[in-house]
Design a protein around this motif. Structure first.
Motif, PDB file in Angstrom:
ATOM      1  N   LEU A   4       0.945  -1.260  -0.096  1.00 29.79           N
ATOM      2  CA  LEU A   4      -0.008   0.088   0.131  1.00 29.79           C
ATOM      3  C   LEU A   4       1.136   1.136  -0.146  1.00 29.79           C
ATOM      4  CD1 LEU A   4      -2.634  -1.307   2.498  1.00 29.79           C
ATOM      5  CD2 LEU A   4      -2.872  -0.911   0.130  1.00 29.79           C
ATOM      6  N   LEU A   5       1.420   1.566  -1.008  1.00 31.73           N
ATOM      7  CA  LEU A   5       2.420   2.760  -1.236  1.00 31.73           C
ATOM      8  C   LEU A   5       2.142   3.433  -2.593  1.00 31.73           C
ATOM      9  CD1 LEU A   5       5.680   0.983  -0.344  1.00 31.73           C
ATOM     10  CD2 LEU A   5       4.339   2.341   1.065  1.00 31.73           C
ATOM     11  N   ASN A   6       2.628   4.653  -2.663  1.00 29.43           N
ATOM     12  CA  ASN A   6       2.537   5.543  -3.857  1.00 29.43           C
ATOM     13  C   ASN A   6       4.158   5.305  -4.179  1.00 29.43           C
ATOM     14  OD1 ASN A   6      -0.265   6.176  -3.842  1.00 29.43           O
ATOM     15  ND2 ASN A   6       0.486   7.351  -1.956  1.00 29.43           N
ATOM     16  N   ALA A  11       7.580   6.878   0.372  1.00 31.22           N
ATOM     17  CA  ALA A  11       6.932   6.180   1.372  1.00 31.22           C
ATOM     18  C   ALA A  11       7.147   6.505   2.917  1.00 31.22           C
ATOM     19  CB  ALA A  11       7.512   4.713   1.304  1.00 31.22           C
ATOM     20  N   GLU A  14       5.393  10.163   3.332  1.00 28.88           N
ATOM     21  CA  GLU A  14       3.906   9.978   3.656  1.00 28.88           C
ATOM     22  C   GLU A  14       3.472   9.375   4.625  1.00 28.88           C
ATOM     23  OE1 GLU A  14       3.209  10.051  -1.605  1.00 28.88           O
ATOM     24  OE2 GLU A  14       2.687   8.496  -0.239  1.00 28.88           O
ATOM     25  N   SER A  15       4.324   8.189   4.991  1.00 26.82           N
ATOM     26  CA  SER A  15       3.901   7.471   6.120  1.00 26.82           C
ATOM     27  C   SER A  15       4.042   8.496   7.461  1.00 26.82           C
ATOM     28  CB  SER A  15       4.650   6.464   6.358  1.00 26.82           C
ATOM     29  OG  SER A  15       4.451   5.658   7.697  1.00 26.82           O
ATOM     30  N   GLU A  17       3.791  11.711   7.575  1.00 27.60           N
ATOM     31  CA  GLU A  17       2.706  12.642   7.475  1.00 27.60           C
ATOM     32  C   GLU A  17       1.438  12.062   7.957  1.00 27.60           C
ATOM     33  OE1 GLU A  17       4.479  15.317   3.719  1.00 27.60           O
ATOM     34  OE2 GLU A  17       2.880  14.050   3.723  1.00 27.60           O
ATOM     35  N   GLY A  18       1.023  10.936   7.690  1.00 26.27           N
ATOM     36  CA  GLY A  18      -0.245  10.338   8.294  1.00 26.27           C
ATOM     37  C   GLY A  18      -0.029  10.020   9.507  1.00 26.27           C
ATOM     38  N   PHE A  19       1.323   9.586  10.204  1.00 28.83           N
ATOM     39  CA  PHE A  19       1.505   9.337  11.470  1.00 28.83           C
ATOM     40  C   PHE A  19       1.314  10.752  12.280  1.00 28.83           C
ATOM     41  CE2 PHE A  19       4.607   9.637  15.201  1.00 28.83           C
ATOM     42  CZ  PHE A  19       3.905   8.489  15.949  1.00 28.83           C
ATOM     43  N   ALA A  21      -0.243  13.315  11.712  1.00 26.60           N
ATOM     44  CA  ALA A  21      -1.699  13.806  11.477  1.00 26.60           C
ATOM     45  C   ALA A  21      -2.746  12.967  12.397  1.00 26.60           C
ATOM     46  CB  ALA A  21      -2.218  13.788  10.118  1.00 26.60           C
ATOM     47  N   VAL A  22      -2.135  11.891  12.815  1.00 26.97           N
ATOM     48  CA  VAL A  22      -3.121  10.875  13.704  1.00 26.97           C
ATOM     49  C   VAL A  22      -2.784  11.372  15.213  1.00 26.97           C
ATOM     50  CG1 VAL A  22      -3.421   8.769  14.762  1.00 26.97           C
ATOM     51  CG2 VAL A  22      -3.408   8.997  12.271  1.00 26.97           C
ATOM     52  N   GLU A  58       8.860   0.342  12.315  1.00 35.07           N
ATOM     53  CA  GLU A  58       7.634   1.082  12.819  1.00 35.07           C
ATOM     54  C   GLU A  58       6.691   0.066  13.837  1.00 35.07           C
ATOM     55  OE1 GLU A  58       8.290   1.313   9.670  1.00 35.07           O
ATOM     56  OE2 GLU A  58       9.206   3.343   9.865  1.00 35.07           O
ATOM     57  N   MET A  78      14.312   3.957   4.185  1.00 34.55           N
ATOM     58  CA  MET A  78      13.992   2.245   4.622  1.00 34.55           C
ATOM     59  C   MET A  78      15.321   1.634   5.011  1.00 34.55           C
ATOM     60  SD  MET A  78      10.666   1.256   4.789  1.00 34.55           S
ATOM     61  CE  MET A  78       9.142   2.171   4.095  1.00 34.55           C
TER      62      MET A  78
ATOM     63  N   THR B 231      -1.852   2.188  -6.869  1.00 35.38           N
ATOM     64  CA  THR B 231      -1.224   3.036  -5.844  1.00 35.38           C
ATOM     65  C   THR B 231      -1.812   2.950  -4.531  1.00 35.38           C
ATOM     66  OG1 THR B 231      -2.198   5.012  -6.549  1.00 35.38           O
ATOM     67  CG2 THR B 231      -0.059   4.463  -7.453  1.00 35.38           C
ATOM     68  N   ALA B 232      -1.300   3.271  -3.351  1.00 36.31           N
ATOM     69  CA  ALA B 232      -2.023   3.288  -2.247  1.00 36.31           C
ATOM     70  C   ALA B 232      -2.995   4.391  -2.041  1.00 36.31           C
ATOM     71  CB  ALA B 232      -0.986   3.782  -1.035  1.00 36.31           C
ATOM     72  N   SER B 268       3.601   1.164   8.898  1.00 32.46           N
ATOM     73  CA  SER B 268       3.861   2.265   8.013  1.00 32.46           C
ATOM     74  C   SER B 268       3.073   2.456   6.857  1.00 32.46           C
ATOM     75  CB  SER B 268       5.336   2.164   7.535  1.00 32.46           C
ATOM     76  OG  SER B 268       5.573   1.138   6.739  1.00 32.46           O
ATOM     77  N   GLU B 269       2.390   1.269   6.120  1.00 33.72           N
ATOM     78  CA  GLU B 269       1.584   1.598   4.978  1.00 33.72           C
ATOM     79  C   GLU B 269       0.219   1.689   5.278  1.00 33.72           C
ATOM     80  OE1 GLU B 269       1.765  -2.034   2.328  1.00 33.72           O
ATOM     81  OE2 GLU B 269       3.874  -2.433   2.864  1.00 33.72           O
ATOM     82  N   TYR B 271      -0.438   4.141   7.617  1.00 37.20           N
ATOM     83  CA  TYR B 271      -0.288   5.558   7.710  1.00 37.20           C
ATOM     84  C   TYR B 271      -0.475   6.292   6.432  1.00 37.20           C
ATOM     85  CZ  TYR B 271       0.341   5.492  12.576  1.00 37.20           C
ATOM     86  OH  TYR B 271       0.264   5.249  14.167  1.00 37.20           O
ATOM     87  N   VAL B 272       0.021   5.566   5.305  1.00 41.03           N
ATOM     88  CA  VAL B 272      -0.009   6.257   4.162  1.00 41.03           C
ATOM     89  C   VAL B 272      -1.541   6.086   3.475  1.00 41.03           C
ATOM     90  CG1 VAL B 272       0.833   5.824   1.559  1.00 41.03           C
ATOM     91  CG2 VAL B 272       2.249   5.713   3.740  1.00 41.03           C
ATOM     92  N   TYR B 274      -4.039   6.247   5.556  1.00 42.51           N
ATOM     93  CA  TYR B 274      -4.879   7.197   6.510  1.00 42.51           C
ATOM     94  C   TYR B 274      -4.627   8.579   5.777  1.00 42.51           C
ATOM     95  CZ  TYR B 274      -5.683  10.500  10.251  1.00 42.51           C
ATOM     96  OH  TYR B 274      -6.133  11.294  11.099  1.00 42.51           O
ATOM     97  N   ARG B 275      -3.401   9.067   5.331  1.00 42.07           N
ATOM     98  CA  ARG B 275      -3.051  10.239   4.850  1.00 42.07           C
ATOM     99  C   ARG B 275      -4.014  10.516   3.893  1.00 42.07           C
ATOM    100  NH1 ARG B 275       0.233  11.179   0.556  1.00 42.07           N
ATOM    101  NH2 ARG B 275       1.301  13.274   0.510  1.00 42.07           N
ATOM    102  N   ARG B 278      -7.466  10.789   4.792  1.00 40.64           N
ATOM    103  CA  ARG B 278      -8.118  11.999   5.572  1.00 40.64           C
ATOM    104  C   ARG B 278      -8.139  13.133   4.458  1.00 40.64           C
ATOM    105  NH1 ARG B 278      -6.388  14.101  11.108  1.00 40.64           N
ATOM    106  NH2 ARG B 278      -6.797  16.225  11.096  1.00 40.64           N
ATOM    107  N   SER B 291      -9.243   9.822  15.242  1.00 36.25           N
ATOM    108  CA  SER B 291      -8.449   8.875  14.257  1.00 36.25           C
ATOM    109  C   SER B 291      -8.175   7.606  14.960  1.00 36.25           C
ATOM    110  CB  SER B 291      -7.402   9.394  13.807  1.00 36.25           C
ATOM    111  OG  SER B 291      -7.818  10.779  12.842  1.00 36.25           O
TER     112      SER B 291
END
Lengths: 331, 331
Positions: A4-6, A11, A14-15, A17-19, A21-22, A58, A78, B231-232, B268-269, B271-272, B274-275, B278, B291
């Protein structure tokens, strides 16, 4: 590779940023260079705690930033050490004037880059001490280390040193406590299936259908030996025995037993491992007075687990029990 | 199949023995029949909360037994409903006299067995109400259900109803709050790779190297469609869009966004995912005010994730925020 990546190059960012934000109540994210700090800045007069290392493990380390544990975490790419120019500002951001302890897992890149950053921060008049974690009993030297690797025992060092800092101990005392934990924790892991680093795109190693790797590192580095698939109890014994021997545990001692998942193994299996390890320790007359089971120091989606034992004394027990509020540990 | 297990027939019991040894301050294990209760027994004058279902979804449900959430959990065998003779004593053990709410995921076996157990407990003068959770928007009927499946949204129902019970609401009020949450939560999941039930010994389904399953159930039941790897962000949109549509979310509403891991996907994925989710919700004018990200309703080592959205109101927000102390959720 299915993930689940772009773009794999983004990676980590973006991870994070999600972390963040939560967990905006706990952490703040800096970019260019990348590091995570405690929300609200360092606590006045408290020794700062900083750790870091390659991403892919993580919730280590950013998941341990918060009250009673780390003040900053520095995630590299990574499975790649963070750079000195990431580490230095994190050290400085964590310093409220009482100095900073850097907790470093023993990998050559991490050690060198932290050393350089500590020196640069020192030039800016920050007092920084360092404790190396090298709890992995599997191999003496490895693909990425001179000496033993730092693995899951890092969580115990960060938690207990974090509690010492939170109660107001000075830099020398916090450093000594962290060193005492590092000296008394040992770990050994097993892999059942490998993981794939996104920008590499293929598994880091290969295992036959009936093979496991005893003594695996958290980057999939080779361990002690390939072994045939065995029962959970048999595998647990192969992890626990060298740990107990290396620690020189004796009848009547009290320990923290920590069964850590590598990321891709169900929680239910970790409890089966814990059950056996606890029973074996009790059979030796060792009291399992504290426990931790879960995915805390992972290797992406690797299947496997590690068993860590920390010899406790009254003070480290009390510091383990002290309140902690982070994304990954909370009591 | 490589797993950290002994005899697969004992996997559930051995795992529960490990779990309850780690969390003896929170839970007690009964065997013959098997269920987990809150340590210290039910809280006087508090409505009891009980849930259950097949094992293999850990930490669901036993990981949510403790203060402010469940009073008892009834684990069946792997991916198999618990039996009425397990459920009935759990319902009765959770009853301090204020009655019991049973929270049941909508699977035919679970529904029938809970119904029978509720009837038997009623014969013994226990008042028991039931709320069905059926949050999965992927399919209308499925391999194991008439109507929608109950999946990750269950966590929100258990947490919020648990907080209502903890503050002293009576059985009718707790039931109504749980129903309100169940009515306002929707979920959709994706699998990247399957899982293997131990006593079966082979993966529950197969996916090509370039295939994912959109709308997967938590037992690997078929979803809406096989789709090519994407992509994610693209996958997240395919999960979130039907959830938003089904909920009828509009500009200005406030939600809980919950990204749940299926067990074998790195944190980590998640959170991607989630990002992206959101960012999409905020783009619609929806406020992500709460969240949750992590592995809470898993499918053994399945790789994948689900996205849940709960429409919040002032009361359910307050109940979500209320203190909780369980093995898997703690704040």
């Amino acid at each position: 590779m299915k993930k689940l990546l772009n773009d794999p190059q983004n990676a980590v960012t973006e991870s994070l940023e999600g972390f963040t934000a939560v967990h905006a109540d706990l952490v703040e994210l800096s970019l260019d260079p990348t590091y995570v700090t405690r929300a609200g800045g360092p606590v006045p007069n408290k020794v700062g705690l900083v750790s870091g290392g390659g991403s892919g493990h993580e919730p280590l380390h950013a998941g341990f930033v918060g009250d009673g544990m780390l003040d900053a975490a520095v995630p590299g790419e990574m499975f790649t050490s963070p750079t000195p120019d990431q580490i230095q500002p994190a050290l400085e951001a964590a310093d409220s004037g009482a100095g900073v302890l850097a907790i470093v897992k023993n990998y050559t890149g991490d050690v060198l880059n932290f050393e350089m950053a500590v020196e640069l921060a020192g030039d800016d008049d920050h007092r920084v001490t360092t404790v190396l974690v090298n709890d992995d009993v599997a191999v003496e030297d490895s693909l990425y280390t001179a000496g033993r690797r730092g693995v899951a025992g890092t969580v115990a060092v960060e938690k207990i040193a974090g509690a010492a800092a939170a109660r107001g101990d000075d830099l020398e005392t916090v450093t000594a406590v962290a060193q005492r934990v590092a000296d008394n924790v040992r770990t050994m892991g097993v892999a059942l299936a490998p993981c794939t680093v996104p920008h590499v795109g293929r598994p880091g190693f290969e295992l036959g259908d009936d093979e496991i790797e005893i003594g695996i590192g958290i980057h999939g580095e080779p361990g002690r030996r390939r072994a045939p698939v065995a029962t959970a109890d048999e595998i647990t014994d192969q992890l626990l025995d060298p740990v107990v021997e290396d620690l020189g545990l004796t009848d009547g001692e009290s320990v923290l037993l920590f069964v850590n998942g590598m990321g891709g193994t169900p929680l239910s299996e970790l409890y089966v491992v814990y059950r056996r390890a606890r029973s074996r320790l009790e059979g030796l007359g060792v009291s399992v007075s504290r426990s931790l089971v879960g995915n805390y120091v992972t290797s992406l989606e690797m299947q496997g687990a590690s068993v860590s034992v920390l010899r406790l004394d009254d003070e480290t027990t009390q510091l383990w029990d002290a309140p902690v509020r982070t994304a990954a540990l909370h009591w």
